[in-house]
Enzyme design. Structure first.
Site, PDB file in Angstrom:
ATOM      1  N   GLN A   1       0.829  -1.205   0.000  1.00 30.94           N
ATOM      2  CA  GLN A   1       0.000   0.000   0.000  1.00 30.94           C
ATOM      3  C   GLN A   1       0.870   1.265   0.000  1.00 30.94           C
ATOM      4  O   GLN A   1       0.343   2.364  -0.125  1.00 30.94           O
ATOM      5  CB  GLN A   1      -0.907   0.017   1.236  1.00 30.94           C
ATOM      6  CG  GLN A   1      -1.965  -1.067   1.231  1.00 30.94           C
ATOM      7  CD  GLN A   1      -2.867  -1.054   2.457  1.00 30.94           C
ATOM      8  OE1 GLN A   1      -3.091  -2.081   3.051  1.00 30.94           O
ATOM      9  NE2 GLN A   1      -3.403   0.095   2.835  1.00 30.94           N
TER      10      GLN A   1
ATOM     11  N   ARG B   1      -9.241  -0.190   7.667  1.00 30.48           N
ATOM     12  CA  ARG B   1     -10.309   0.735   7.278  1.00 30.48           C
ATOM     13  C   ARG B   1     -10.566   1.789   8.325  1.00 30.48           C
ATOM     14  O   ARG B   1     -11.708   2.056   8.701  1.00 30.48           O
ATOM     15  CB  ARG B   1     -11.591  -0.036   6.986  1.00 30.48           C
ATOM     16  CG  ARG B   1     -11.575  -0.648   5.605  1.00 30.48           C
ATOM     17  CD  ARG B   1     -12.932  -1.013   5.157  1.00 30.48           C
ATOM     18  NE  ARG B   1     -13.481   0.080   4.401  1.00 30.48           N
ATOM     19  CZ  ARG B   1     -14.074  -0.046   3.221  1.00 30.48           C
ATOM     20  NH1 ARG B   1     -14.210  -1.218   2.686  1.00 30.48           N
ATOM     21  NH2 ARG B   1     -14.557   0.985   2.590  1.00 30.48           N
ATOM     22  N   CYS B   2      -9.491   2.389   8.810  1.00 29.44           N
ATOM     23  CA  CYS B   2      -9.677   3.537   9.687  1.00 29.44           C
ATOM     24  C   CYS B   2      -8.368   4.289   9.742  1.00 29.44           C
ATOM     25  O   CYS B   2      -7.338   3.793   9.321  1.00 29.44           O
ATOM     26  CB  CYS B   2     -10.085   3.124  11.094  1.00 29.44           C
ATOM     27  SG  CYS B   2      -8.731   2.570  12.118  1.00 29.44           S
TER      28      CYS B   2
ATOM     29  N   GLU C   1     -12.885   5.053   4.889  1.00 27.33           N
ATOM     30  CA  GLU C   1     -12.954   4.296   6.123  1.00 27.33           C
ATOM     31  C   GLU C   1     -14.073   4.725   7.051  1.00 27.33           C
ATOM     32  O   GLU C   1     -14.419   3.993   7.970  1.00 27.33           O
ATOM     33  CB  GLU C   1     -11.634   4.451   6.878  1.00 27.33           C
ATOM     34  CG  GLU C   1     -10.514   3.592   6.360  1.00 27.33           C
ATOM     35  CD  GLU C   1      -9.842   4.145   5.119  1.00 27.33           C
ATOM     36  OE1 GLU C   1     -10.105   5.309   4.765  1.00 27.33           O
ATOM     37  OE2 GLU C   1      -9.075   3.413   4.498  1.00 27.33           O
TER      38      GLU C   1
HETATM   39  O1  CDP Z   1      -6.918   6.715   0.641  1.00 24.63           O
HETATM   40  P1  CDP Z   1      -8.116   6.044   0.042  1.00 24.63           P
HETATM   41  O2  CDP Z   1      -8.142   6.054  -1.452  1.00 24.63           O
HETATM   42  O3  CDP Z   1      -8.403   4.718   0.644  1.00 24.63           O
HETATM   43  O4  CDP Z   1      -9.352   6.873   0.578  1.00 24.63           O
HETATM   44  P2  CDP Z   1     -10.064   8.176   0.051  1.00 24.63           P
HETATM   45  O5  CDP Z   1      -9.097   9.164  -0.406  1.00 24.63           O
HETATM   46  O6  CDP Z   1     -10.992   8.589   1.136  1.00 24.63           O
HETATM   47  O7  CDP Z   1     -10.933   7.719  -1.187  1.00 24.63           O
HETATM   48  C1  CDP Z   1     -11.521   6.505  -1.506  1.00 24.63           C
HETATM   49  C2  CDP Z   1     -12.115   6.650  -2.906  1.00 24.63           C
HETATM   50  O8  CDP Z   1     -13.251   7.518  -2.868  1.00 24.63           O
HETATM   51  C3  CDP Z   1     -11.132   7.268  -3.908  1.00 24.63           C
HETATM   52  O9  CDP Z   1     -11.326   6.757  -5.200  1.00 24.63           O
HETATM   53  C4  CDP Z   1     -11.522   8.715  -3.837  1.00 24.63           C
HETATM   54  O10 CDP Z   1     -11.068   9.480  -4.884  1.00 24.63           O
HETATM   55  C5  CDP Z   1     -13.041   8.656  -3.697  1.00 24.63           C
HETATM   56  N1  CDP Z   1     -13.532   9.867  -3.014  1.00 24.63           N
HETATM   57  C6  CDP Z   1     -14.372  10.739  -3.681  1.00 24.63           C
HETATM   58  O11 CDP Z   1     -14.746  10.463  -4.825  1.00 24.63           O
HETATM   59  N2  CDP Z   1     -14.789  11.890  -3.043  1.00 24.63           N
HETATM   60  C7  CDP Z   1     -14.411  12.178  -1.775  1.00 24.63           C
HETATM   61  N3  CDP Z   1     -14.817  13.284  -1.177  1.00 24.63           N
HETATM   62  C8  CDP Z   1     -13.567  11.290  -1.088  1.00 24.63           C
HETATM   63  C9  CDP Z   1     -13.133  10.143  -1.742  1.00 24.63           C
END
Ligand code: CDP
Length: 801
Positions: free
Chosen positions: A238, A385-386, A755
């Site tokens: 990751q 997931r957190c 998460e």
């Molecule tokens: O770090 P990780 O990708 O696990 O988490 P994240 O940044 O919270 O986003 C998870 C997915 O949801 C990604 O594809 C983000 O781009 C999308 N996302 C989104 O479309 N809009 C947001 N406000 C937050 C996340």
């Protein structure tokens, strides 16, 4: 599991409204199907197990079948004699190369292969390298280990007892099983608030050990060329850049000669953040043997030995006044870290961000005391997931708030509304030093309550109780702290946390975006392309996203703890804006206009006031390589390293309705309404998918998914017959709602989301079951809330047999 979506009509206050770009460009706010799906669904993904290198050897690991034992001898003679076995690696051999121990991400050391004693069941003792995997596995079963049993320590309470067996006897100066002792907040102010409060409400609870169990287990193919010194590692990682740096530091290899390729990942959930001994042994074996060496875990190996999560024993106390206002919070937490402190904790924060436990409520003081203990279990505590232990924290405060509401005889929703941080208080500094960026908690909770029909449900509950039937309504309102981080506060193994994006627009106007983060299935290839589309007007289908190859992406800290969008997404917006600035200069040159008069909208650059005098972003891209103003460098590309000024604070209000069978303790979810606020939603469809996954995991933890150990330290839960993951059959329907209060300091207003649902939902489910039996005097039921636990609680409360 169907979504009953409640799409807000465009312009509804508190929601995002329609996208600002047309569908054919596809910027922020469009529900664009995931680009990566065509590849993944049609079997064209490239996972670790798809990589085959010429002359590749296979490695299998012998793992300890006991939890605590001295090793007198390891007999490898029979295994070595097996046809096809190339080498057997033991701790002794690793020690000769100074690789028997390695540093962990939390500043501890971990045995790569055992040299002195076994410290948990499943620990790595030796590795067999053979021409195929079957031979390697067969040979492993022929290795004889002579153990001298030592008493196992299987709980942190036992570990902290005076005279408990010392697990980390190899550590200089370590005289007990304490990993860390850490505190946060103001003890004196908290004590004073407790002394003067009308009453003290307390709860003791355990957030049990669970395992992220991604679909794809962890593995590596190490290909080290002993002549050139080039080491290529295909790694289920990751955080490929951080892992490369740590490999360079551990193995003493020059960093430029290490290339980590993290291919498609079949989920991570924090499980693919730590560095595992198998990675190091395979790399050393490849170096010594001059051939690529592959190791990939079996499912049981993954469940027994790699990064567990949670296992926090928590006592929380709230000082409250009779008017229902919280005055202070006191927490005493003891975590079971396993035999090595090997999860990722920012150096400053020994228990991660657990001190966000003050939650969504406004009160002046808190004091949090955290201790971690070594036990004879596999290392645990990964960010499943957190964001760094926030799941445990949210669970505690939401269980505590519900208990306080009962003790004061105030409705749990009303109690929360009375104590919420109010919208006008943002930015709000919590008593433990977090500065929450934005939010509107009362609106969020009221919206969720209205959707579920809270008032009517309470009336129904009273009527049901009169008939001897049990139903409960559980609420959880959580605030998460994601997007690590400001580099001044957050690091992984000393590497400061920021992230990066490199964007190049080719002469034909098509773009390639390279990122320091690494998707494990979250849809980055789509959402990050949407950010570029939003900023430059290049159609989303013209933007290729590349991640996970350290030779071809800029340095970044990786993907976990919902940090990709708040940090890597911000870096993407920033680099696109740099390119937009240059594009305006080129457009001014092409249009023979003043630089300051050029506007960029939906991929069109035009002279302000005369939109017909325009060129497209594609025209500008071509000109960037062919027709530039005097003195300007060629190309349309750039790189940005973004160091956010703060974390972002997504939040949510969840309401669960359950029906409980008073005769059996079985409970069924009637409704689950989940309102999430993650600021600006880049791709609402992907956000909903993330929330579904998180809610499912929250439901799993509250109802069935846990790893236990017997008194000998044997892991109960080493397969999917014993470790229960929910399927679509058990999983309830989720009804999703949203509000949208953007993060003010984030360039596109987004907050992380992946998460949050896992962080918020376990408390909602548990609160619902407890609510069903609270009138009987039951205040707590341990997670997972198994039917027999509910039944015992009912029996205990009613004095039944
Ligand atoms: O770090 P990780 O990708 O696990 O988490 P994240 O940044 O919270 O986003 C998870 C997915 O949801 C990604 O594809 C983000 O781009 C999308 N996302 C989104 O479309 N809009 C947001 N406000 C937050 C996340």
């Amino acid at each position: 599991m169907t979504t009953i979506e409640a799409p807000a009509p465009p312009g509804t206050p508190g929601t995002q409204g329609p996208p600002s770009t047309p569908r054919e460009i596809g910027g922020i706010g469009h529900r664009i199907p995931r680009h990566e799906d065509a590849r993944l669904i049609e079997g064209q993904g490239n996972f670790l197990d798809d990589v085959v290198l010429p002359g590749m050897l296979h490695m299998a690991i012998l793992r300890a079948d006991v939890a605590h034992a001295k090793i007198n001898s390891i007999d490898t003679a029979a295994a070595s004699a097996v046809d096809g076995v190339i080498a057997i690696v033991t701790g002794e051999l690793m020690a000769q190369h100074n690789l028997a121990w390695m540093p962990t991400l939390s500043g501890d050391t971990q045995a790569v292969l055992v040299t002195d004693k076994v410290r948990y069941q499943g620990q790595e003792i030796a590795a067999v390298i053979a021409t195929d995997r079957y031979i390697a596995e067969d040979a492993v079963s022929l290795i004889e280990v002579d153990y001298e049993m030592l008493p196992p320590v299987t709980t942190p309470q036992q570990a902290m007892e005076h005279g408990a067996p010392l697990i980390r006897d190899e550590k200089d100066g370590q005289t007990d099983n304490l990993v860390y002792e850490w505190e946060s907040g103001d003890e004196a102010a908290t004590d004073a608030a407790f002394a003067s409060a009308d009453r003290i409400v307390s709860i003791e609870t355990h957030y049990p050990r669970s395992h992220p169990s991604p679909l794809e287990t962890c593995g590596v193919i190490a290909d080290v060329n002993s002549v050139t010194g080039q080491a290529t590692l295909y790694l289920t990682s990751q955080a490929p850049h951080a892992h490369r740096t740590l490999f360079a530091m551990v193995a003493g290899l020059p960093e430029q000669d290490i290339r980590i390729i993290s291919p498609d990942l079949g989920g991570g959930f924090g499980n693919k953040v730590p560095i595992y001994p198998g990675y190091v042994v395979a790399t050393a074996a490849s170096l010594l043997l001059g051939a690529p060496v592959k190791w990939i875990e079996t499912r049981s190996e993954n469940l027994i030995s790699t990064g567990f999560a949670r296992d926090y024993y928590m006592k929380g106390e709230l000082a409250v006044n009779d008017d229902g206002r919280i005055q202070a919070l006191r927490v005493d937490m003891l975590s079971d870290q396993g035999a090595f402190f090997a999860d990722a904790q920012p150096t400053k924060f020994k228990a991660g961000l657990f001190h966000v436990v003050t939650g969504s409520y406004d009160y002046p003081s808190a004091h949090i005391k955290c201790r971690g203990a070594f036990t004879n279990k596999a290392p645990g505590g990964v960010a499943y997931r957190c964001s760094f232990r926030i799941t445990e924290a949210s669970f505690l405060i939401e269980r505590l708030v519900q208990t306080a509401a009962y003790e004061l005889d105030i409705d749990p929703a009303e109690f929360r509304l009375r104590n919420f941080i109010q919208p006008e208080q943002f930015p709000y500094e919590s008593p433990t030093g977090f500065v929450y960026d934005s939010g509107d908690y009362p609106t969020a909770l009221r919206k969720a309550l209205d959707a579920v029909g809270y008032e009517q449900l309470r009336e129904e509950q009273v009527a049901k109780r009169a008939e001897g039937k049990l139903m409960g309504i559980g609420i959880a309102h959580f605030t998460e702290a994601v997007g690590a981080g400001p580099s001044k506060q957050y690091d992984i193994a000393g590497l400061k946390m920021f992230d990066s994006a490199e964007l190049r627009v080719h002469p034909t106007g098509k773009a390639i975006l390279k990122l320091g983060v690494k998707s494990q299935g979250q849809g980055h290839e789509t959402t990050f392309a949407q950010i570029v589309a939003e900023e430059l007007g290049i159609p989303v289908t013209d933007v290729k996203v590349v991640e996970g190859d350290t030779d071809h992406t800029p340095y970044g800290l990786g993907t976990y703890a919902s940090r990709s969008t708040p940090v890597g997404g911000a870096a993407t917006a920033m680099v696109a804006r740099k390119l937009a600035d240059k594009a305006r200069l080129i457009a001014a040159h092409l249009l023979e206009a003043a630089d300051a008069d050029i506007e960029l909208e939906n991929g069109k650059l035009f002279v302000r006031g005369t939109p017909d005098r325009s060129v497209t972003i594609q025209d500008v891209a071509f000109a960037a390589y062919t027709n530039l103003p005097d003195g300007m460098e060629h190309g349309l590309e750039g790189v940005t390293y973004y160091d956010p000024p703060n974390l972002t604070y997504p939040y949510g209000s969840y309401v669960v309705v359950v029906d409980v069978d008073a005769d059996t303790g079985e409970w069924e979810v009637r409704r689950m309404v989940a309102l999430d606020d993650c600021g600006v939603r880049i791709n609402p469809m992907i956000v909903e998918g993330q929330i579904h996954g998180g809610l499912t995991e929250g439901f799993a933890m509250s109802s069935m998914q846990w790893i236990t150990f017997d008194d000998e330290g044997n892991c109960i839960g080493s397969n999917f017959m014993d470790y229960l993951l929910p399927t679509s059959w058990e999983t309830p329907r989720f009804e999703l709602l949203e509000t949208s209060v953007p993060s003010p300091h984030h360039p596109i207003g987004a907050k992380g989301v992946g998460e949050s649902a896992t962080v918020g939902s376990p408390a909602a489910f548990v609160n619902a079951v407890v609510d069903a039996v609270a009138h009987l005097g039951v205040r707590n039921i341990d997670m997972p809330v198994l039917p027999d636990r509910v039944w015992s609680a009912i029996q205990g409360a009613s004095g039944g047999d």
